[in-house]
Motif scaffolding. Sequence first.
Motif, PDB file in Angstrom:
ATOM      1  N   GLU A 282     -31.514 -42.630  31.615  1.00 62.42           N
ATOM      2  CA  GLU A 282     -30.240 -42.002  31.953  1.00 62.42           C
ATOM      3  C   GLU A 282     -30.308 -40.492  31.779  1.00 62.42           C
ATOM      4  O   GLU A 282     -29.740 -39.726  32.568  1.00 62.42           O
ATOM      5  CB  GLU A 282     -29.124 -42.575  31.064  1.00 62.42           C
ATOM      6  CG  GLU A 282     -28.729 -44.001  31.404  1.00 62.42           C
ATOM      7  CD  GLU A 282     -27.740 -44.583  30.408  1.00 62.42           C
ATOM      8  OE1 GLU A 282     -26.663 -45.030  30.851  1.00 62.42           O
ATOM      9  OE2 GLU A 282     -28.045 -44.568  29.193  1.00 62.42           O
ATOM     10  N   ILE A 283     -31.027 -40.057  30.760  1.00 57.31           N
ATOM     11  CA  ILE A 283     -31.177 -38.618  30.524  1.00 57.31           C
ATOM     12  C   ILE A 283     -31.946 -37.977  31.675  1.00 57.31           C
ATOM     13  O   ILE A 283     -31.590 -36.886  32.151  1.00 57.31           O
ATOM     14  CB  ILE A 283     -31.883 -38.367  29.170  1.00 57.31           C
ATOM     15  CG1 ILE A 283     -30.974 -38.854  28.026  1.00 57.31           C
ATOM     16  CG2 ILE A 283     -32.217 -36.876  29.004  1.00 57.31           C
ATOM     17  CD1 ILE A 283     -31.673 -38.918  26.680  1.00 57.31           C
ATOM     18  N   ARG A 284     -32.987 -38.644  32.146  1.00 55.36           N
ATOM     19  CA  ARG A 284     -33.759 -38.123  33.293  1.00 55.36           C
ATOM     20  C   ARG A 284     -32.871 -38.043  34.538  1.00 55.36           C
ATOM     21  O   ARG A 284     -32.969 -37.093  35.320  1.00 55.36           O
ATOM     22  CB  ARG A 284     -34.982 -39.016  33.560  1.00 55.36           C
ATOM     23  CG  ARG A 284     -36.073 -38.928  32.508  1.00 55.36           C
ATOM     24  CD  ARG A 284     -37.342 -39.622  32.990  1.00 55.36           C
ATOM     25  NE  ARG A 284     -38.338 -39.674  31.933  1.00 55.36           N
ATOM     26  CZ  ARG A 284     -38.485 -40.710  31.102  1.00 55.36           C
ATOM     27  NH1 ARG A 284     -37.708 -41.772  31.208  1.00 55.36           N
ATOM     28  NH2 ARG A 284     -39.425 -40.667  30.164  1.00 55.36           N
ATOM     29  N   ARG A 285     -32.014 -39.063  34.714  1.00 54.06           N
ATOM     30  CA  ARG A 285     -31.109 -39.055  35.875  1.00 54.06           C
ATOM     31  C   ARG A 285     -30.172 -37.856  35.817  1.00 54.06           C
ATOM     32  O   ARG A 285     -29.959 -37.166  36.821  1.00 54.06           O
ATOM     33  CB  ARG A 285     -30.304 -40.359  35.923  1.00 54.06           C
ATOM     34  CG  ARG A 285     -29.289 -40.420  37.062  1.00 54.06           C
ATOM     35  CD  ARG A 285     -28.549 -41.754  37.083  1.00 54.06           C
ATOM     36  NE  ARG A 285     -27.868 -42.035  35.821  1.00 54.06           N
ATOM     37  CZ  ARG A 285     -26.700 -41.484  35.475  1.00 54.06           C
ATOM     38  NH1 ARG A 285     -26.096 -40.606  36.279  1.00 54.06           N
ATOM     39  NH2 ARG A 285     -26.139 -41.799  34.316  1.00 54.06           N
ATOM     40  N   ILE A 286     -29.600 -37.590  34.640  1.00 53.31           N
ATOM     41  CA  ILE A 286     -28.708 -36.438  34.482  1.00 53.31           C
ATOM     42  C   ILE A 286     -29.480 -35.148  34.725  1.00 53.31           C
ATOM     43  O   ILE A 286     -28.958 -34.205  35.356  1.00 53.31           O
ATOM     44  CB  ILE A 286     -28.075 -36.458  33.069  1.00 53.31           C
ATOM     45  CG1 ILE A 286     -27.142 -37.665  32.933  1.00 53.31           C
ATOM     46  CG2 ILE A 286     -27.305 -35.155  32.801  1.00 53.31           C
ATOM     47  CD1 ILE A 286     -26.630 -37.894  31.518  1.00 53.31           C
ATOM     48  N   LYS A 287     -30.715 -35.090  34.236  1.00 51.15           N
ATOM     49  CA  LYS A 287     -31.553 -33.902  34.454  1.00 51.15           C
ATOM     50  C   LYS A 287     -31.790 -33.689  35.933  1.00 51.15           C
ATOM     51  O   LYS A 287     -31.692 -32.554  36.440  1.00 51.15           O
ATOM     52  CB  LYS A 287     -32.880 -34.085  33.713  1.00 51.15           C
ATOM     53  CG  LYS A 287     -33.839 -32.904  33.899  1.00 51.15           C
ATOM     54  CD  LYS A 287     -35.146 -33.167  33.157  1.00 51.15           C
ATOM     55  CE  LYS A 287     -36.106 -31.996  33.364  1.00 51.15           C
ATOM     56  NZ  LYS A 287     -37.401 -32.237  32.675  1.00 51.15           N
ATOM     57  N   ASN A 288     -32.088 -34.760  36.672  1.00 49.28           N
ATOM     58  CA  ASN A 288     -32.340 -34.650  38.103  1.00 49.28           C
ATOM     59  C   ASN A 288     -31.066 -34.249  38.864  1.00 49.28           C
ATOM     60  O   ASN A 288     -31.150 -33.496  39.846  1.00 49.28           O
ATOM     61  CB  ASN A 288     -32.883 -35.969  38.648  1.00 49.28           C
ATOM     62  CG  ASN A 288     -34.277 -36.275  38.148  1.00 49.28           C
ATOM     63  OD1 ASN A 288     -35.031 -35.346  37.811  1.00 49.28           O
ATOM     64  ND2 ASN A 288     -34.640 -37.540  38.092  1.00 49.28           N
ATOM     65  N   GLU A 289     -29.906 -34.760  38.421  1.00 46.33           N
ATOM     66  CA  GLU A 289     -28.638 -34.369  39.046  1.00 46.33           C
ATOM     67  C   GLU A 289     -28.439 -32.858  38.922  1.00 46.33           C
ATOM     68  O   GLU A 289     -28.006 -32.191  39.870  1.00 46.33           O
ATOM     69  CB  GLU A 289     -27.473 -35.079  38.381  1.00 46.33           C
ATOM     70  CG  GLU A 289     -27.323 -36.542  38.744  1.00 46.33           C
ATOM     71  CD  GLU A 289     -26.182 -37.209  38.005  1.00 46.33           C
ATOM     72  OE1 GLU A 289     -25.489 -36.493  37.242  1.00 46.33           O
ATOM     73  OE2 GLU A 289     -25.988 -38.422  38.170  1.00 46.33           O
ATOM     74  N   GLY A 290     -28.797 -32.308  37.750  1.00 44.14           N
ATOM     75  CA  GLY A 290     -28.659 -30.869  37.531  1.00 44.14           C
ATOM     76  C   GLY A 290     -29.616 -30.081  38.414  1.00 44.14           C
ATOM     77  O   GLY A 290     -29.267 -29.035  38.932  1.00 44.14           O
ATOM     78  N   ASN A 291     -30.818 -30.610  38.578  1.00 38.65           N
ATOM     79  CA  ASN A 291     -31.818 -29.905  39.406  1.00 38.65           C
ATOM     80  C   ASN A 291     -31.440 -29.910  40.878  1.00 38.65           C
ATOM     81  O   ASN A 291     -31.766 -28.973  41.615  1.00 38.65           O
ATOM     82  CB  ASN A 291     -33.205 -30.556  39.240  1.00 38.65           C
ATOM     83  CG  ASN A 291     -33.753 -30.350  37.836  1.00 38.65           C
ATOM     84  OD1 ASN A 291     -33.369 -29.405  37.133  1.00 38.65           O
ATOM     85  ND2 ASN A 291     -34.652 -31.238  37.418  1.00 38.65           N
TER      86      ASN A 291
END
Length: 293
Positions: A282-291
């Motif tokens: 989930e943290i990676r998903r949020i990181k990718n959303e930001g990118n």
Amino acid sequence: MEERREKYINPFTDYGFKRLFGEEPNKDLLLDFLNELLKHEQGRITALTYLKSDKLGTSEEDRKAVFDLYCQNERGEKFIVELQKTKQKFFKDRTIYYSTFPIREQAQRGSDWTFELKAVYTVAILDFVFDADKDEPNKFRYDVKLTDIDTCKIFYDKLTFIYLEMPKFNKSVELLESRFDKWMYVIRNLNELDRIPNELREGVFERLFEVAEIAKFSKEEAKAYEDSLKSYRDLKNSLDTAFEEGIEKGIEKERKVVVRNSLNAGLSLEMIASITRLSQEEIRRIKNEGNNS
């Protein structure tokens, strides 16, 4: 778990409110309530007449304004009593608008009318708290008149609005200090009670409990009340669900902010997962959303 069966009606349902205060045989209940609410304004009201609330105004648009209760006293002064179960964006505007109808209907044709008006009172019993009032948890009654801003003196005393924020009234029955307190307690708690408290064993309240006892309803009355209660509960459930979803969305938004700030600060995925209780995926998903934004 079996649902608790209420012994007395809920006054915040349309049927419950009208049964207690809007029926001719029970007019003494409304009379007593208004006398306690307005005794410093009115002296004593000795008689009330119910008026039709759907015949006001001169146009089809006007006639869409239907009051819960509309009546006048022996002096010709008018009273609008409104029950509002949920927040409405422009509810204060609505009460001001409603007050214009009993004002306009006093207009007399012909050139001899002096424009003298009888007083108009609008009473709003609210099952919610205005957002602007949340910082005043102990103030549940608001009396509003036209007032001069500089002197704070009443400029015109024939137009009165009273708002009762019922969720703020939290006195226990042992702490009731006045007859008005007793009325507030009954309206706020009636459907939660299974007997008449000793503190309320006096004529008008014994009458009210008798009128409100569901077991004494006819089959038709019980059906009408059940329908009204279902509508009330459906409305409350919808609001509660919307509120909970709003909180959940707020929590989700805050978590994303924490994740992004933690990533920017160089914390590891393991550390962020421990802080937020989110999975590393989930943290990676949020990181990718930001990118990608």
